[in-house]
Motif scaffolding. Sequence first.
Motif, PDB file in Angstrom:
ATOM      1  N   TRP A   1       0.414  10.422  -6.216  1.00  0.00           N
ATOM      2  CA  TRP A   1       1.204  11.192  -7.176  1.00  0.00           C
ATOM      3  C   TRP A   1       0.417  11.420  -8.465  1.00  0.00           C
ATOM      4  O   TRP A   1       0.289  12.544  -8.951  1.00  0.00           O
ATOM      5  CB  TRP A   1       2.513  10.444  -7.473  1.00  0.00           C
ATOM      6  N   VAL A   2      -0.131  10.328  -8.997  1.00  0.00           N
ATOM      7  CA  VAL A   2      -0.862  10.398 -10.261  1.00  0.00           C
ATOM      8  C   VAL A   2      -2.090  11.301 -10.114  1.00  0.00           C
ATOM      9  O   VAL A   2      -2.397  12.104 -10.990  1.00  0.00           O
ATOM     10  CB  VAL A   2      -1.246   8.964 -10.696  1.00  0.00           C
TER      11      VAL A   2
ATOM     12  N   ASN B   1       0.812  -1.213   0.000  1.00  0.00           N
ATOM     13  CA  ASN B   1       0.000   0.000   0.000  1.00  0.00           C
ATOM     14  C   ASN B   1       0.845   1.262   0.000  1.00  0.00           C
ATOM     15  O   ASN B   1       0.450   2.279  -0.578  1.00  0.00           O
ATOM     16  CB  ASN B   1      -0.944   0.005   1.199  1.00  0.00           C
TER      17      ASN B   1
ATOM     18  N   ARG C   1      -4.627   8.868   1.141  1.00  0.00           N
ATOM     19  CA  ARG C   1      -5.256  10.025   1.772  1.00  0.00           C
ATOM     20  C   ARG C   1      -4.327  10.796   2.707  1.00  0.00           C
ATOM     21  O   ARG C   1      -4.621  11.948   3.031  1.00  0.00           O
ATOM     22  CB  ARG C   1      -6.509   9.587   2.538  1.00  0.00           C
TER      23      ARG C   1
ATOM     24  N   TYR D   1      -1.076  14.690 -12.305  1.00  0.00           N
ATOM     25  CA  TYR D   1      -1.431  14.487 -13.710  1.00  0.00           C
ATOM     26  C   TYR D   1      -2.914  14.711 -13.956  1.00  0.00           C
ATOM     27  O   TYR D   1      -3.730  14.589 -13.052  1.00  0.00           O
ATOM     28  CB  TYR D   1      -1.062  13.069 -14.167  1.00  0.00           C
TER      29      TYR D   1
ATOM     30  N   LEU E   1      -5.860   0.188   1.620  1.00  0.00           N
ATOM     31  CA  LEU E   1      -5.512   0.988   0.441  1.00  0.00           C
ATOM     32  C   LEU E   1      -5.700   2.506   0.606  1.00  0.00           C
ATOM     33  O   LEU E   1      -4.831   3.277   0.203  1.00  0.00           O
ATOM     34  CB  LEU E   1      -6.320   0.466  -0.750  1.00  0.00           C
TER      35      LEU E   1
ATOM     36  N   PHE F   1       2.073   1.538  -3.800  1.00  0.00           N
ATOM     37  CA  PHE F   1       1.018   1.877  -4.751  1.00  0.00           C
ATOM     38  C   PHE F   1       0.204   3.084  -4.286  1.00  0.00           C
ATOM     39  O   PHE F   1      -0.339   3.823  -5.106  1.00  0.00           O
ATOM     40  CB  PHE F   1       0.123   0.665  -5.011  1.00  0.00           C
TER      41      PHE F   1
ATOM     42  N   LEU G   1     -13.247   6.727  -5.868  1.00  0.00           N
ATOM     43  CA  LEU G   1     -13.261   5.275  -5.686  1.00  0.00           C
ATOM     44  C   LEU G   1     -12.215   4.816  -4.663  1.00  0.00           C
ATOM     45  O   LEU G   1     -12.354   3.739  -4.070  1.00  0.00           O
ATOM     46  CB  LEU G   1     -12.993   4.603  -7.038  1.00  0.00           C
ATOM     47  N   VAL G   2     -11.176   5.631  -4.467  1.00  0.00           N
ATOM     48  CA  VAL G   2     -10.111   5.254  -3.535  1.00  0.00           C
ATOM     49  C   VAL G   2     -10.683   4.983  -2.134  1.00  0.00           C
ATOM     50  O   VAL G   2     -10.182   4.145  -1.396  1.00  0.00           O
ATOM     51  CB  VAL G   2      -9.026   6.359  -3.480  1.00  0.00           C
TER      52      VAL G   2
ATOM     53  N   ILE H   1     -11.776   8.006 -10.141  1.00  0.00           N
ATOM     54  CA  ILE H   1     -10.760   7.211  -9.450  1.00  0.00           C
ATOM     55  C   ILE H   1     -10.543   7.781  -8.052  1.00  0.00           C
ATOM     56  O   ILE H   1     -10.456   7.036  -7.070  1.00  0.00           O
ATOM     57  CB  ILE H   1      -9.422   7.250 -10.221  1.00  0.00           C
TER      58      ILE H   1
ATOM     59  N   LEU I   1       2.141   6.040  -5.409  1.00  0.00           N
ATOM     60  CA  LEU I   1       1.963   6.159  -6.861  1.00  0.00           C
ATOM     61  C   LEU I   1       0.596   6.764  -7.186  1.00  0.00           C
ATOM     62  O   LEU I   1       0.486   7.700  -7.989  1.00  0.00           O
ATOM     63  CB  LEU I   1       2.107   4.770  -7.490  1.00  0.00           C
ATOM     64  N   LEU I   2      -0.449   6.235  -6.532  1.00  0.00           N
ATOM     65  CA  LEU I   2      -1.798   6.736  -6.795  1.00  0.00           C
ATOM     66  C   LEU I   2      -1.934   8.205  -6.405  1.00  0.00           C
ATOM     67  O   LEU I   2      -2.502   9.016  -7.147  1.00  0.00           O
ATOM     68  CB  LEU I   2      -2.806   5.917  -5.990  1.00  0.00           C
TER      69      LEU I   2
END
Lengths: 287, 299
Positions: free
Chosen positions: A92-93, A83, A166, A97, A161, A86, A108-109, A105, A89-90
Motif C-alpha cells: 500500500w505504502v 507477512n 509482490r 504514497y 516477506l 505487513f 530491498l523488498v 525500499i 501495508l508495505l
Amino acid sequence: MQAALVSGPLAKRTPKRVLPGFNITLGFTLFYLSVIVLIPLSALFFKTFTLTWDQFVSAVSSPRVVASYQLTFGASFLAALVNAVFGLLLAWVLVRYEFPGKKLIDALVDLPFALPTAVAGISLTALLASNGWIGSLLEPYGISLAFNRNGVVIALIFIGLPFVVRTVQPVLEDAEKELEEAAACLGASRWQTFLHVIFPTIAPALLTGFAMAFARAIGEYGSVIFIAGNMPMVSEITPLIIIGKLEQYDYAGATAVAVVMLGFSFVMLLVINALQSWQRKRAGASS
Amino acid sequence: MSNTRTVRRAKSGTTEPAWVKWSLIGVALAFVFLFLLLPLAAVFTEALRKGIPAFLEAFQEPDAWSAIRLTLVTAAIAVPLNLVFGVAAAWAIAKYEFRGKAFLTTLVDLPFSVSPVVAGLIYVLMFGAHGWFGPWLQAHDVKIIFAVPGIVLATIFVTFPFIARELIPLMQAQGTEEEQAAQVLGASGWQTFWHVTLPNIKWGLIYGVILCNARAMGEFGAVSVVSGHIRGQTNTMPLHVEILYNEYQSVAAFAVASLLALLALVTLVIKSFVEWQFERLEKAAAALPPEPAPLPAPV
C-alpha cells in the motif's frame, strides 16, 4: 502423467503448425522435466512402498515428528499471517504514497529472495542472540528471540516477506481509482471505502501471497536451523527431522516424513493455482 | 496520466488524512528497517568486527577458495542448463496450444513448492549407496552423492523453474505475429529465434538468469543433504559458512557470508535495472499509436 501429455491429439495436430520447433522444444522440455524432477520425485514414492503401512504410520506419527509438524505448521502460519499484514501495508505504502527512499525500499523488498538462506540465518541469529544488537536490548525484559520457537517464526517472516508485497503490489497499481471516487461521492468514509471497495479487489492477491509465504515457510531449512536451537520436541522443524534420520541412515524413515511434506506441497500448489485463477477471473471481471 | 489523477484525487477526497499516511509509512519503514536493513547490516558489521586483516584472513584458507570455486562451477553448469530448458519450455508453452498445457506449466513450477531438504533427499534415493542406481554406480566407480555431480543436480532442481516462469508469461503476452511474419519472409527457425524472439525476450531472460544464479550460488538445504560436507572438496560457500559458524569462527563465517550478501546486493541492483528497462519499454509502447487489430492466432 507424461503419457497424457505426449500422446493423443498432440501428435496429430503438429504438422499444421506455422512456427517450427514444437516437437523439439516440447520433447526437450518433457525429457528435462522427467530427468530432473519427475523421475527423482517418483523415487520418493517407490521408496515409501518398501515400508509396510504400520512402519509408515509409526515413522510419520512418532511424538517427536508430530511435535515438529506442530512447530513447522504453527510457526509458518504465524509468519505468513505477519507477512500478510505487513506485506499489505508495505505494498500500500509503495503504491499509494511518495516519500524519500521509496525506490530503494522497493528494491530491498526482494532481499530475502536474493540473500542465501544460510546468510540470513546466521545474521538474524547474530542480531537476536543475547549479545546481539536487538537481543541485548530485550534481554533485561526477559524476552529471548533466538534459540527457541520465537526465532523460528522470525526467520520465517524474513524469508516469506516478499511474497505478499509482490502479489498485492501489481493488483493495487491496477485498481481503478474511479471506484474509490464513486464510493467517496456516495458518502463512504475512507475506511469504509477501503473495507468494501479496495479490500475485495486485492483479497485474492493477498490470499495468494499468504499461501505462497506459508508454503515456502513449511519447507524452509537454511535460515531456521541456525536460530532455532533445534531442541527435539521443542524447536525442531520437520525438514531437520528428515536430515536427522538421514544422518542415522534411516532412509525409509526420512522418506516417509518427506512424503508427508511433499503431499502437503502438492496440496499447497493446487491451492495457489486455484487462488491465482480466481484472481485472474476477478481482474478479468473488473476490467 | 498520473498528473490528471492527482488533480482529481485532491478534489474528491479519496486520500487518507496526512497523519494516517505518515504513520502507515512510518510503520512500514520500521518493519523494513528491522527485518531487512538490520540483518543486512549485521552481516558486514560482524565480518569486520575484528578489523580488515581478520576479515581478509578468512580468504587465506585454501578451503575457502575451494568453496568459492565449487560454488562458481555449480552455478556455471546449473544456470546455462536451466536457461536452455527455460527457453525451450517457454517456446513450447507460449507459442503453441496443446492439451495438458496448464498441467505442464504447473509441473514446471513444482520444484518451487518442494522443500529443499526433500529435493536433496530424492537424489540420495536415486544415486546414494542404497539408492536405485547406487550399486551400479559403485561398480563403475562413479560418485554422484557426496560429490560434485550431486551438488550440481540438487542445484539444478531448486533453480529449475526460475527462467521458464519469467519467460512463459512474457512470450505469451508477445504472441506469435512477429515470428509468423519472419517465417513468411523466409527466415529459418533459428533465424526467427535469434533475430525476432530473442531481442523481444532479452530483458526477461536476463531477469530470470540473475535470479536463477543468485539461488544457485546461495542454495543451502538441498546441497547440504547431498554434499557430505567434505572440506575442500564438496563444500559450497553457504556450507562453508555453516561449518565456520558451527566452529565458532564467527568473523570468518561472516566474511564468507558477506561475499554472498554482496552477490545478493548486485543481484538486486541488476534486477532493479532490468525492471526500469521494462517500464521504459512499456512507456515507449504506450506512446505508439494503437496497433491495427491483431491477426487471428495460429493453430
